[in-house]
Write a protein that holds these residues in place. Structure first.
Motif, PDB file in Angstrom:
ATOM      1  N   ALA A   1       0.499  -1.279  -0.421  1.00  0.00           N
ATOM      2  CA  ALA A   1      -0.172  -0.147   0.673  1.00  0.00           C
ATOM      3  C   ALA A   1       0.585   1.455  -0.055  1.00  0.00           C
ATOM      4  O   ALA A   1       1.664   1.370   0.582  1.00  0.00           O
ATOM      5  CB  ALA A   1      -1.308  -0.140   1.437  1.00  0.00           C
ATOM      6  N   TYR A   2      -0.098   2.304  -0.472  1.00  0.00           N
ATOM      7  CA  TYR A   2       0.623   3.632  -0.510  1.00  0.00           C
ATOM      8  C   TYR A   2      -0.085   4.500   0.648  1.00  0.00           C
ATOM      9  O   TYR A   2      -1.796   4.306   0.283  1.00  0.00           O
ATOM     10  CB  TYR A   2       0.652   4.471  -1.906  1.00  0.00           C
ATOM     11  N   TYR A   3       0.463   5.053   2.000  1.00  0.00           N
ATOM     12  CA  TYR A   3      -0.697   5.623   2.520  1.00  0.00           C
ATOM     13  C   TYR A   3      -0.882   7.361   1.491  1.00  0.00           C
ATOM     14  O   TYR A   3       0.337   8.148   1.777  1.00  0.00           O
ATOM     15  CB  TYR A   3       0.608   5.964   3.836  1.00  0.00           C
ATOM     16  N   ASP A   4      -1.759   7.465   1.351  1.00  0.00           N
ATOM     17  CA  ASP A   4      -2.066   8.788   1.398  1.00  0.00           C
ATOM     18  C   ASP A   4      -2.510   9.980   2.881  1.00  0.00           C
ATOM     19  O   ASP A   4      -3.533   9.560   3.280  1.00  0.00           O
ATOM     20  CB  ASP A   4      -3.333   8.535   0.470  1.00  0.00           C
ATOM     21  N   LEU A   5      -1.451  10.287   3.184  1.00  0.00           N
ATOM     22  CA  LEU A   5      -1.828  11.468   4.159  1.00  0.00           C
ATOM     23  C   LEU A   5      -2.621  12.517   4.165  1.00  0.00           C
ATOM     24  O   LEU A   5      -3.055  12.600   5.201  1.00  0.00           O
ATOM     25  CB  LEU A   5      -0.123  12.006   3.643  1.00  0.00           C
ATOM     26  N   PRO A   6      -3.168  13.064   2.761  1.00  0.00           N
ATOM     27  CA  PRO A   6      -4.141  13.875   3.226  1.00  0.00           C
ATOM     28  C   PRO A   6      -5.836  13.206   4.006  1.00  0.00           C
ATOM     29  O   PRO A   6      -6.538  13.628   4.438  1.00  0.00           O
ATOM     30  CB  PRO A   6      -4.271  14.738   1.756  1.00  0.00           C
ATOM     31  N   THR A   7      -6.009  11.359   3.170  1.00  0.00           N
ATOM     32  CA  THR A   7      -7.296  11.260   3.685  1.00  0.00           C
ATOM     33  C   THR A   7      -7.277  10.881   4.474  1.00  0.00           C
ATOM     34  O   THR A   7      -7.754   9.275   5.362  1.00  0.00           O
ATOM     35  CB  THR A   7      -7.461  10.583   2.175  1.00  0.00           C
ATOM     36  N   GLN A   8      -5.512  10.818   5.418  1.00  0.00           N
ATOM     37  CA  GLN A   8      -4.946   9.372   6.144  1.00  0.00           C
ATOM     38  C   GLN A   8      -5.602   8.020   5.772  1.00  0.00           C
ATOM     39  O   GLN A   8      -6.588   7.602   6.836  1.00  0.00           O
ATOM     40  CB  GLN A   8      -5.922  10.134   7.229  1.00  0.00           C
ATOM     41  N   THR A   9      -5.205   7.335   4.853  1.00  0.00           N
ATOM     42  CA  THR A   9      -6.247   6.216   3.920  1.00  0.00           C
ATOM     43  C   THR A   9      -5.195   5.934   3.570  1.00  0.00           C
ATOM     44  O   THR A   9      -4.279   6.258   2.622  1.00  0.00           O
ATOM     45  CB  THR A   9      -7.683   5.974   3.732  1.00  0.00           C
ATOM     46  N   TYR A  10      -4.713   4.319   3.511  1.00  0.00           N
ATOM     47  CA  TYR A  10      -4.192   3.491   3.164  1.00  0.00           C
ATOM     48  C   TYR A  10      -4.675   3.370   1.193  1.00  0.00           C
ATOM     49  O   TYR A  10      -5.910   2.846   1.211  1.00  0.00           O
ATOM     50  CB  TYR A  10      -3.547   1.750   2.854  1.00  0.00           C
ATOM     51  N   GLN A  11      -4.014   3.045   0.355  1.00  0.00           N
ATOM     52  CA  GLN A  11      -4.308   2.710  -0.586  1.00  0.00           C
ATOM     53  C   GLN A  11      -3.170   1.169  -1.169  1.00  0.00           C
ATOM     54  O   GLN A  11      -2.221   1.451  -1.621  1.00  0.00           O
ATOM     55  CB  GLN A  11      -4.093   3.942  -2.422  1.00  0.00           C
ATOM     56  N   ARG A  12      -4.755   0.259  -1.811  1.00  0.00           N
ATOM     57  CA  ARG A  12      -3.887  -1.263  -1.245  1.00  0.00           C
ATOM     58  C   ARG A  12      -3.637  -1.496  -2.580  1.00  0.00           C
ATOM     59  O   ARG A  12      -4.896  -1.106  -3.326  1.00  0.00           O
ATOM     60  CB  ARG A  12      -4.647  -1.752   0.191  1.00  0.00           C
ATOM     61  N   LYS A  13      -2.920  -2.197  -2.708  1.00  0.00           N
ATOM     62  CA  LYS A  13      -3.392  -3.237  -4.062  1.00  0.00           C
ATOM     63  C   LYS A  13      -2.503  -4.932  -3.898  1.00  0.00           C
ATOM     64  O   LYS A  13      -1.402  -4.733  -3.226  1.00  0.00           O
ATOM     65  CB  LYS A  13      -2.562  -3.003  -5.758  1.00  0.00           C
ATOM     66  N   ILE A  14      -3.214  -5.780  -4.762  1.00  0.00           N
ATOM     67  CA  ILE A  14      -2.477  -7.333  -4.454  1.00  0.00           C
ATOM     68  C   ILE A  14      -1.640  -7.419  -5.513  1.00  0.00           C
ATOM     69  O   ILE A  14      -2.274  -7.397  -7.076  1.00  0.00           O
ATOM     70  CB  ILE A  14      -3.628  -8.393  -3.693  1.00  0.00           C
ATOM     71  N   PHE A  15      -1.096  -8.052  -5.429  1.00  0.00           N
ATOM     72  CA  PHE A  15       0.343  -8.148  -6.422  1.00  0.00           C
ATOM     73  C   PHE A  15       0.181  -9.580  -6.267  1.00  0.00           C
ATOM     74  O   PHE A  15       1.183 -10.879  -5.711  1.00  0.00           O
ATOM     75  CB  PHE A  15       1.528  -7.925  -6.300  1.00  0.00           C
ATOM     76  N   PRO A  16      -0.541 -10.466  -8.067  1.00  0.00           N
ATOM     77  CA  PRO A  16      -0.823 -12.152  -7.315  1.00  0.00           C
ATOM     78  C   PRO A  16      -0.122 -13.101  -7.856  1.00  0.00           C
ATOM     79  O   PRO A  16       0.190 -14.146  -7.726  1.00  0.00           O
ATOM     80  CB  PRO A  16      -1.933 -12.359  -7.741  1.00  0.00           C
ATOM     81  N   ASP A  17       0.904 -12.421  -8.587  1.00  0.00           N
ATOM     82  CA  ASP A  17       2.193 -13.169  -9.893  1.00  0.00           C
ATOM     83  C   ASP A  17       3.040 -13.823  -8.974  1.00  0.00           C
ATOM     84  O   ASP A  17       3.110 -12.953  -7.442  1.00  0.00           O
ATOM     85  CB  ASP A  17       2.397 -12.464 -10.555  1.00  0.00           C
ATOM     86  N   ILE A  18       4.551 -13.688  -9.487  1.00  0.00           N
ATOM     87  CA  ILE A  18       5.340 -14.433  -8.030  1.00  0.00           C
ATOM     88  C   ILE A  18       6.215 -12.995  -8.482  1.00  0.00           C
ATOM     89  O   ILE A  18       6.970 -12.740  -9.842  1.00  0.00           O
ATOM     90  CB  ILE A  18       6.262 -15.769  -8.623  1.00  0.00           C
ATOM     91  N   TYR A  19       7.095 -12.419  -7.567  1.00  0.00           N
ATOM     92  CA  TYR A  19       8.105 -11.560  -7.542  1.00  0.00           C
ATOM     93  C   TYR A  19       9.035 -11.634  -6.553  1.00  0.00           C
ATOM     94  O   TYR A  19       9.356 -13.030  -5.923  1.00  0.00           O
ATOM     95  CB  TYR A  19       6.908 -10.329  -6.759  1.00  0.00           C
ATOM     96  N   GLU A  20       9.839 -11.614  -7.368  1.00  0.00           N
ATOM     97  CA  GLU A  20      11.583 -11.467  -6.979  1.00  0.00           C
ATOM     98  C   GLU A  20      11.392 -10.174  -5.291  1.00  0.00           C
ATOM     99  O   GLU A  20      10.974  -9.173  -6.153  1.00  0.00           O
ATOM    100  CB  GLU A  20      12.908 -10.615  -6.806  1.00  0.00           C
TER     101      GLU A  20
END
Length: 127
Positions: A38-57
């Motif tokens: 996630a990226y934390y959006d300071l003005p809204t005080q919320t986490y913008q989350r994203k799931i990456f389902p593949d295999i990553y290094e």
């Protein structure tokens, strides 16, 4: 060392609890899948989350260990890379170990606690 199939944050939290590490520096690398960052959006005080389902290094995992509400709490940020050499990063909420994750933890000889900060909405470190 985390093994294939382990949940990154849950396994790390269990290790911190087992060894009673109440303050420390954490770094690591490996391979992960189902990465929830996630990226934390300071003005809204919320986490913008994203799931990456593949295999990553797992190019870099860095963070710290502290206590939150009296419980062991790892705060980890990661950079992951895909097969096209694209990278993504952010605050790690969860990930499954795809092959291995090798972590180094430097324990500090004191306690660090986190507490809610009204201005930022974050749980910040207090010593």
């Amino acid at each position: 060392v985390l093994k294939k199939g382990e949940e990154f944050i849950a396994s790390l939290t269990a290790f911190l609890k087992e060894k009673d590490i109440t303050a420390g520096s954490i770094s690591g690398l490996g391979a992960v899948t189902n990465v929830d960052i996630a990226y934390y959006d300071l003005p809204t005080q919320t986490y913008q989350r994203k799931i990456f389902p593949d295999i990553y290094e797992l190019l870099s995992a860095t963070g710290n260990a502290a206590l939150l509400d009296g419980k062991h709490f790892p705060h980890i940020h990661v950079v992951i890379g895909d097969r096209d050499y694209k990278t993504y990063g952010g605050h790690l909420f969860a990930a499954t170990v795809a092959a291995t994750v090798e972590l180094s933890i430097i324990q500090m000889p004191f306690r660090v606690e986190r507490a809610h900060d009204a201005e930022t909405g974050l749980k910040l470190c207090i010593i």
